[in-house]
Each structure stands twice: as C-alpha cells, then as structure tokens.
Design an enzyme around this catalytic site. Structure first.
Site, PDB file in Angstrom:
ATOM      1  N   SER A 142       0.840  -1.199   0.000  1.00  0.00           N
ATOM      2  CA  SER A 142       0.000   0.000   0.000  1.00  0.00           C
ATOM      3  C   SER A 142       0.878   1.253   0.000  1.00  0.00           C
ATOM      4  O   SER A 142       1.696   1.423  -0.901  1.00  0.00           O
ATOM      5  CB  SER A 142      -0.943  -0.054   1.210  1.00  0.00           C
ATOM      6  N   ASP A 193      -8.912  -4.728  -6.043  1.00  0.00           N
ATOM      7  CA  ASP A 193      -8.379  -3.966  -4.908  1.00  0.00           C
ATOM      8  C   ASP A 193      -9.152  -2.657  -4.760  1.00  0.00           C
ATOM      9  O   ASP A 193      -9.116  -1.809  -5.656  1.00  0.00           O
ATOM     10  CB  ASP A 193      -6.894  -3.679  -5.133  1.00  0.00           C
ATOM     11  N   HIS A 217      -7.490  -5.918  -0.753  1.00  0.00           N
ATOM     12  CA  HIS A 217      -6.336  -5.037  -0.891  1.00  0.00           C
ATOM     13  C   HIS A 217      -5.036  -5.821  -0.767  1.00  0.00           C
ATOM     14  O   HIS A 217      -4.847  -6.572   0.180  1.00  0.00           O
ATOM     15  CB  HIS A 217      -6.404  -3.966   0.191  1.00  0.00           C
TER      16      HIS A 217
END
Length: 524
Positions: free
Chosen positions: A235, A466, A494
C-alpha cells in the site's frame, strides 16, 4: 495466510481487522514543538542524495544497533514480543543539517531460522502512512514461514513520525475519539487539527515527508550491514519504496511493491479513484450477500447495495447505542463496513453478520468494533498515533495543495456519476482528506512519474479487485518505473501477498532466488 496491511486514506482505506498493540521497545522523543510564524515550504532533499558517501552522514550509517529482546506486551495474549529483538536507529531530523538535532526510529527483528542460508535483511513496511512496521513484524508470526524466514532477517521499522519512533502527536484520546466518528464536518476541522499538530509536534512536521523517510531507509540498510536494500512494501509502503528507488537506484536489491500507489496523482485524485473502487467492492459484497441464504439486505441483488447505503446514511439522524455510552454514527458505520472490504471474500460472512446485527437488532457494537480497529482505538479508549502521522506525512508530500474550485467541482461530478452511494452524504470537506489547507509546511514539489534507471528489476503486484489501491495504479507504476515486472492477482481485497499460493510463491521466489515471474503472469 493473510497479511494485515494498513490504510492509505484515512477516510476510506481500512486498517487490518486485528491491529497488534504497540510493543515495549518504545521510548521515543519528539523534538520540542516550535510554532511557525506562517506557512512555509518543507525543505526537500537533493534529487540524488549522496547517502553513505557523505562524510556528514557517516556517524549515522556506521552506528551499531543495540539489539535486545523486545519487551512483552501483556495486552497481546496470543503473541510473545520478547521472542523478537528490538533496537533503535538514530537519524538526522533534517538531512540538510545532519550535524543538528537527531531523532530515533523503532526497529523490530525476527531473525532468520537458518543462519547458514541467510541472504541479509528484508525490510517490511505495512502501509499507511502511519502504519507501524514494528507491530507488523511482531504480530505477523506466520509471515515468511514458507521460505522467507530461512533466508532473511525480517525487519520492521516505524518510519519517522510514526508509532514508537519519534512520533507526531496532535489530538489526545478524548478529542480523537469524537473527531474520528463525528458526522459533522465543516471548514474548521482542518485548522483545528493543524493547530494541534503544530502545538505538540511543530518542529518535526517539516521533516516527516516520504522523501526523508526513504533516506532513513537507506541509513537503516547501511546500519544493518546490507549492501543492497531488500524490501517488501504494501500500500503506502509501495510509495516509500518507489521514492527510495528514485533516490538510491544503485542500492536497490530485491524490491517488491504490493498494492501500488500511483505517484502521479494528487491527493484529490487519490480520494476520488479510491471512492470509485470502494463503491465497486461495496456493490460486489452486497450482490453476493443477496444471494446468500441469510442476508439483511434482501434477496434482490440490484437493490442490496442501495438498501445498505440508505441504512448507513440514516445513522446520521438515528445513531445506534453501543456499550460504554457511545454512539454508532453514520461515519463509524461506513468506516466499519468499508474496512472489511480490505480483506478478500473470506471476510464477507463476518460483515454480513455485523450489518445484520445492526439492521435487524439495532445493535451497533460489531460495526463499532470494526471502526475502532480501523482508527487504532484500544478498549481503554486510547489511540495509536496512526491518524496524526497519516495527516502529517500526507500534508508533507507532493499533491497536498488545495485544489481549485474547478477541480473540486469536477471531482464531485465524477463521484456523483461513479460512486453515488458512498459519496451521497459528502460535503466539500469530505474531499479534503486529509485537510492540508491550513498546514504550515507544504512542499512545492508536484506529483509526477518516477523512473529508476540503473536500479535492479522491481516486482510490482496489483489485484484486480483492490478497493484501496486500484489495479490501474499498479499498471501505471510498473510502466513508469521502466524496470519493473507486473504480477497480477485476480480477486477481491487489498494487496495480493498471502491471499493465494500463486501470488505468494511468485513473490517469495523473487525475494529468495531473484527470479521474476514471466511477464503477464496472472494469479487466480
């Protein structure tokens, strides 16, 4: 094995459903707050820092890390932090004045199980900004059991401003409690938070941007004795890894960027595209719910998402009571709901039950628990500094300047067209996340493509479903870097690592053997 990753956006991107509590190797010091006289630009390092070649930085690169058993946290009954080692790393507060004040970074290490096969250190960042790498390594006992721990010491670090490192502090627990779940948003919120951050962490705020954090990463590499950086970032951690590769291309070893952030986007662009992706995931969940034997959203897949959004929005006028005298507001309920979409479909049953508990029985405790996990709130009402750090780091990075009226109007129209359920109750203030309009330190640097000529090949991982970092971002980052291979995971949730064997094995093979997956590889 699921890997718990934390948020990129404080509004939408949820934290892991079970966040590890802060381990005992803390003791950070924050530079004394110094309120600025007016808005000022954050200093930016040179485009190509000299790193360990700079004599002024030699004391930092050459420092000896004093590893010792981490203090066990009695609150975390299912894990023993003392089985790991902790240390602290000293870095300059301001890289343009390394002889001046210094700050500290908290570290945690899970040593390799086979020293004779050791490649070096694998540095891990779980995301954020504001996520604790120390907690990540301490809480992820399963991470690397399928080969990584045979070859690497797994090292987590709290970036500058975060967690047990020299940390940003803005709001106290009670203020943060009401701040997070309030349904009232007006133009004063950003200034209120900025003033609190300046009062409590003023001197640190100008030096918490990702470029400085990337320079810290190179100091850590040097102090660990690794000639190259081996890194697994999730991320926001992909953005940190990207900035590292840009500044230190010759030091790139085996780097994996999973759940990629597109460095060309402004914060408004990020917010809009994330809203749209979360809306798609929300509709996919609701459609699936309507096809189950028990679903409080009814049996019509076409109406299920609308019914859910109407219920969540209705909590603004009719919040639900939860134990402890608290209220499940619309903001808290939306947060709890969207947080589960961070995981793959295996978590959808839990979300169905939590929503049913609230809709059918008027009990909001399960959704509130999800929101509390997201906000880093403990049962005693205390909070981690995750959201304080999130705001400070985002506001120090490129793209935080306030959009024009025309840009704001275009964003609102795009959300109306492509994310009408999530954005139905939005005001203009909801699009400023975080609200940096009153921030005293804004960089003049603008978002743009990043290329890493001279760096070793990088592996970028993107997931088609995602909601937090849309797949298109992974495609764009891989193309822009110029030396990257894109690995695609087909599926919801995710990030990709840990969600299926194909993706996990491909990442592990690259990290342990240096072998990249074939171009165009897709894991289902």
């Amino acid at each position: 094995m699921n890997v718990n990753i934390v948020r990129l956006s404080g509004r939408l991107l949820p934290a892991a459903l079970a966040a590890a509590l802060l381990a005992g190797c803390s003791g950070s010091t924050t530079p004394e707050a110094a309120a600025p006289s007016g808005p000022a630009a954050s200093p930016s390092p040179t485009a190509k820092p000299t790193g360990e070649a700079d004599p002024a930085l030699a004391p930092f690169y050459g420092q000896q890390l004093a590893w010792a058993a981490c203090a066990d946290d009695p609150k975390t009954e299912k894990q023993d932090e003392s089985a790991l080692q902790c240390a602290r790393l000293r870095v300059p507060l301001d890289y343009t004045a390394p002889a001046g004040e210094s700050i500290e970074l908290a570290l945690a290490r899970r040593a390799t199980t086979k020293a004779d096969q050791r490649i070096g250190s694998l540095l891990l960042n779980p995301g954020g900004p504001g996520g604790s790498g120390v907690e990540f390594v301490q809480g992820a006992a399963e991470l690397g059991k399928n080969g990584l721990r045979d070859r690497y010491d797994l090292v987590g670090f709290d970036p500058r401003g975060v967690g047990a490192s020299t940390a940003v502090h803005c709001l106290d627990g009670k203020a943060r409690d009401s701040w997070d779940i309030s349904d009232t948003r007006d133009g004063s919120r950003g200034k209120t938070l900025a003033d609190a951050c300046v009062a409590n962490s003023g001197k640190l705020l100008a030096h918490v941007g990702t470029r400085d954090a990337a320079r810290d990463l190179d100091v850590l590499r040097g102090a660990l004795g690794d000639p190259k950086l081996n890194y697994l970032g999730f991320s926001y951690g992909t953005y940190l890894g990207t900035r590292y590769a840009e500044q230190f291309p010759a030091k790139v070893g085996r780097v994996v960027l999973d759940g990629a952030v597109d460095p060309t986007l402004t914060q408004l662009d990020l917010a809009v595209q994330q809203n749209i992706s979360f809306e798609k995931s929300l509709r996919a969940f609701a459609t699936d719910c309507a096809r189950q034997e028990q679903c409080s959203l009814g049996k019509d897949p076409e109406q299920a998402a609308e019914k859910l959004a109407k219920f969540l929005d209705g909590l603004k006028d009719h919040p639900l009571d939860v134990p402890g005298g608290r209220k499940l507001t619309a903001t808290a309920a939306w947060t709890g709901t969207l947080s589960v979409l961070y995981a793959d479909k295996s978590a959808w049953e839990y979300l169905r039950n939590a929503i049913g508990w609230a809709m059918v029985r008027d009990k909001g405790d399960y959704l509130m628990a999800l929101a509390d996990d997201y906000y880093g709130r403990s049962e005693d009402g205390s909070h981690s500094n995750m959201f304080d750090a999130y705001t400070a780091i985002h506001c120090a990075d490129p793209g935080a300047s306030a959009p024009t009226d025309a840009q704001l109007a275009a964003a609102k129209q795009q959300l109306h067209d492509q994310a009408p359920l999530i954005s139905a109750r939005y005001t203009d203030e909801d699009l400023f996340d975080p609200d940096c309009r009153s921030w005293p330190y804004l960089t003049t640097e603008q978002p743009g493509p990043v290329r890493t000529p001279g760096a070793a090949p990088i592996l970028v991982v993107g997931s088609t479903g995602d909601p937090a970092t849309p797949y298109a971002w992974a495609e764009k980052l891989a193309e822009g870097l110029g030396n990257a291979t894109l690995l695609t995971r087909e599926g919801e949730g995710h990030t990709g690592y840990g969600k299926n064997d194909c993706t996990t094995n491909a990442v592990d093979t690259f990290l342990t053997a240096g072998t990249l997956p074939a171009p165009g590889t897709r894991c289902q």
